[in-house]
Design a protein around this motif. Structure first.
Motif, short mmCIF file in Angstrom:
data_model
loop_
_atom_site.label_atom_id
_atom_site.label_comp_id
_atom_site.label_asym_id
_atom_site.label_seq_id
_atom_site.Cartn_x
_atom_site.Cartn_y
_atom_site.Cartn_z
N LEU A 17 0.84 -1.20 0.00
CA LEU A 17 0.00 0.00 0.00
C LEU A 17 0.87 1.26 0.00
O LEU A 17 1.97 1.27 0.54
CB LEU A 17 -0.94 -0.01 1.22
N ASP A 18 0.32 2.30 -0.62
CA ASP A 18 1.13 3.49 -0.90
C ASP A 18 1.59 4.30 0.32
O ASP A 18 2.57 5.01 0.26
CB ASP A 18 0.33 4.45 -1.80
N TYR A 19 0.84 4.23 1.41
CA TYR A 19 1.08 5.23 2.45
C TYR A 19 2.16 4.89 3.48
O TYR A 19 2.37 5.60 4.44
CB TYR A 19 -0.23 5.59 3.19
N TYR A 20 2.84 3.78 3.29
CA TYR A 20 3.85 3.41 4.29
C TYR A 20 5.13 4.24 4.18
O TYR A 20 5.49 4.71 3.11
CB TYR A 20 4.18 1.93 4.17
N MET A 21 5.82 4.41 5.28
CA MET A 21 7.14 5.05 5.30
C MET A 21 7.94 4.48 6.48
O MET A 21 7.38 3.87 7.38
CB MET A 21 7.00 6.57 5.45
N ARG A 22 9.24 4.66 6.41
CA ARG A 22 10.15 4.12 7.44
C ARG A 22 9.86 2.64 7.75
O ARG A 22 9.88 1.84 6.86
CB ARG A 22 10.09 4.98 8.70
N ASN A 56 1.60 -17.01 2.75
CA ASN A 56 2.08 -17.31 4.11
C ASN A 56 2.25 -16.08 5.00
O ASN A 56 2.73 -16.19 6.11
CB ASN A 56 3.39 -18.11 4.05
N ALA A 57 1.83 -14.90 4.52
CA ALA A 57 1.92 -13.71 5.38
C ALA A 57 0.70 -13.67 6.30
O ALA A 57 -0.44 -13.66 5.83
CB ALA A 57 1.97 -12.45 4.53
N VAL A 58 0.95 -13.68 7.60
CA VAL A 58 -0.18 -13.60 8.54
C VAL A 58 -0.36 -12.19 9.07
O VAL A 58 -1.36 -11.90 9.73
CB VAL A 58 -0.05 -14.54 9.76
N CYS A 59 0.58 -11.32 8.79
CA CYS A 59 0.44 -9.96 9.31
C CYS A 59 1.34 -9.02 8.51
O CYS A 59 2.45 -9.38 8.12
CB CYS A 59 0.87 -9.93 10.77
N GLY A 60 0.82 -7.84 8.27
CA GLY A 60 1.63 -6.82 7.62
C GLY A 60 1.39 -5.49 8.31
O GLY A 60 0.31 -5.24 8.85
N GLY A 61 2.43 -4.68 8.33
CA GLY A 61 2.21 -3.39 8.98
C GLY A 61 3.35 -2.43 8.72
O GLY A 61 4.32 -2.76 8.03
N GLY A 62 3.20 -1.26 9.27
CA GLY A 62 4.26 -0.28 9.12
C GLY A 62 3.84 1.11 9.55
O GLY A 62 2.72 1.32 10.01
N ARG A 63 4.79 2.01 9.36
CA ARG A 63 4.58 3.40 9.77
C ARG A 63 4.00 4.19 8.61
O ARG A 63 4.36 3.96 7.45
CB ARG A 63 5.96 3.95 10.21
N TYR A 64 3.06 5.09 8.91
CA TYR A 64 2.40 5.86 7.84
C TYR A 64 2.14 7.29 8.31
O TYR A 64 1.01 7.75 8.38
CB TYR A 64 1.09 5.17 7.41
N ASP A 65 3.24 8.01 8.61
CA ASP A 65 3.12 9.33 9.24
C ASP A 65 2.31 10.36 8.46
O ASP A 65 1.77 11.28 9.04
CB ASP A 65 4.53 9.89 9.52
#
Ligand code: AMP
Length: 481
Positions: free
Chosen positions: A318-323, A337-346
């Protein structure tokens, strides 16, 4: 076709729609256990639950997730949610057809062009304002809610979690559905200190651990921020490098070189892997602040005893991730096999019209988590009733009804057959339902005030008064839990 076959065919037509499914007991027990674990773990980290609508304006998703993503261009379930707009649309279309056919030009191509123009105009003016979509994910909605309820005036950061169905029109396969379930959390506002990223990841791993998930692997990366001396500079270099190997890539990746070069790194195509391995790494192009942020996230993960692997190709879809970006995979799931995804989206809250706000979050694919637990034999949940009441005779029936009510009130799972049965049949039934005990109530038991409790695994029978029985069952429950 005979009548009976036709009827059978007709009945078969009513099946859950492709990509959707029913989740049945006892499996639902496992779902509840996983959700309860999430509630407990997230609460321990200070998160509160947010319940957001299942549908929102399509623009919210288009704006936040990005027009270039598959989720938006191919997978969104959208419709025009206004009878008036739909009616007006039909009128404009009918008029366009009439005009086209009334046109003096006999020329088919001219008519088609007229029709196309009217159609495009109608869609543009009417549909856009009222298009609604089933949510393909929840982060955009949570940010919308943060802005709408002015949560920036609450003590920061605001920590929220959610769980529920998401909808994407994907090609269904094992672990990939069109209606699937996510459990997610977002931390909004306050600082972007690396301690937040590390704590969110620690919470996730604690949750997976408490669920009994084995073999989960955490991958992390930093994709920097959108500046010339950071991600933008890297993307330019990546683009140039991709340009040089373009003819070795498939059509999808070739297209992405211009539209979204980072996504090429997501490619799972076997034939592209060797080429991708030669591309520049983002870690070598991060600005000093992003580099320091990433280093500190890693240090704090170590302090917390969270094991991770770095994966420079983890850019998230997704476009809004950073760092910070991260993903967790689990065994037993095949290619999905991905059970979770995440990240920073300041930048996301600001992008949606709110104040500048730091943000980080994740979404767990609950369907896949459950599948992985089941595949590893961790999906068992205690089944069956505690007590089956075998009653015989009218007087015993009244006593059985009262006993069932009292036992259920005390927290036991009780099966009370609605019709009288012979003792043998009742015991057989109790066995089939996996009951631990049969409470036998006949005329003798009722007149003596002594009830018979049979432990079905051993065949042992004991007589109890009503209150002693409750006490005994309570003690047994405490021993086994
Ligand atoms: P995403 O919102 O794409 O970052 O996905 C987060 C997680 O949701 C993934 O790691 C998957 O576990 C899960 N997920 C995404 N799409 C699907 C789907 N179509 N079916 C089942 N799970 C999904």
């Amino acid at each position: 076709m005979s009548d009976a076959t036709a009827k059978k065919e007709e009945r078969r037509k009513f099946q859950a729609i492709k990509g959707t499914r029913d989740i049945l007991p006892p499996e639902t027990e496992l779902w509840n256990r996983v959700e309860q674990t999430a509630r407990e773990v997230f609460a321990a980290y200070g998160f509160g639950e947010i319940r957001i609508p299942d549908f929102e304006l399509a623009r919210l998703f288009e704006h936040s997730i990005g027009d270039e993503t598959d989720v938006i261009t191919k997978e969104l379930y959208s419709w025009i949610d206004s009878p008036r707009a739909n009616q007006a649309l039909r009128r404009v279309r009918a008029k366009a057809i009439a005009n086209a056919y009334r046109a003096i030009h006999d020329d088919q191509a001219v008519r088609e062009e007229l029709f196309k123009q009217a159609e495009a105009g109608a869609l543009d003016t009417l549909a856009r304002a009222n298009r609604i979509s089933l949510r393909p994910e929840a982060t955009a909605s949570v940010c919308r809610a943060y802005i709408e309820h002015r949560m920036q005036s609450l003590p920061q950061p605001v920590k929220l979690y959610y769980m529920g169905p998401m909808f994407r029109r994907e090609q269904p396969q094992k672990g990939r559905y069109r209606q699937f379930y996510q459990i997610g959390a977002e931390v909004l506002g306050g600082t972007d200190a690396p301690g937040i990223d590390a704590e969110v990841i620690e919470m996730l791993m604690t949750f997976f651990d408490k669920c009994g998930l084995q073999g989960a692997t955490l991958y992390i990366n930093s994709i920097g921020h959108n500046a010339d001396n950071c991600r933008r500079g890297y993307v330019a270099k990546l683009k140039a490098a991709l340009g040089r190997v373009k003819d070795k890539l498939g059509p999808d990746s070739q297209r992405r070189i211009d539209s979204n070069p980072l996504r090429v790194l997501d490619s799972k195509l076997e034939s592209e892997q060797a080429v991708i391995a030669t591309l520049p790494h983002i870690a070598d192009h991060l600005c000093d602040e992003c580099k320091a942020h990433y280093a500190e996230v890693k240090r704090q993960l170590q302090v917390r005893g969270v094991l991770y692997q770095e994966n420079w190709r983890l850019v998230r879809g997704l476009d809004y991730y950073m760092r910070t970006t991260f993903e967790i995979t689990a065994p037993g799931l095949g290619s999905q096999n991905a059970v979770c995804g995440g990240g920073r989206y300041d930048g996301l809250v600001e992008l949606l019209g709110g104040p500048p706000t730091k943000g980080i979050g994740f979404a767990i694919g609950e369907d896949r988590l459950i599948l992985s637990l089941q595949e590893s034999g961790k999906g068992q949940v205690p089944q069956g009733r505690d007590i089956y009441i075998a009653w015989m005779g009218e007087k015993a029936h009244a006593t059985a009804i009262r006993a069932a009510k009292d036992l259920r009130k005390a927290g036991f799972s009780v099966e009370l057959p609605p019709l009288e049965q012979k003792l043998g049949k009742a015991l057989g039934q109790a066995d089939k339902l996996g009951a631990k005990y049969a409470l036998i109530l006949g005329d003798n038991e009722v007149s003596e005030g002594l009830w018979t409790l049979k432990t079905l695994s051993t065949g042992e029978q004991t007589k109890f008064t009503a209150s002693d029985l409750l006490e005994f069952l309570r003690q047994q429950k405490n021993v086994s839990s």
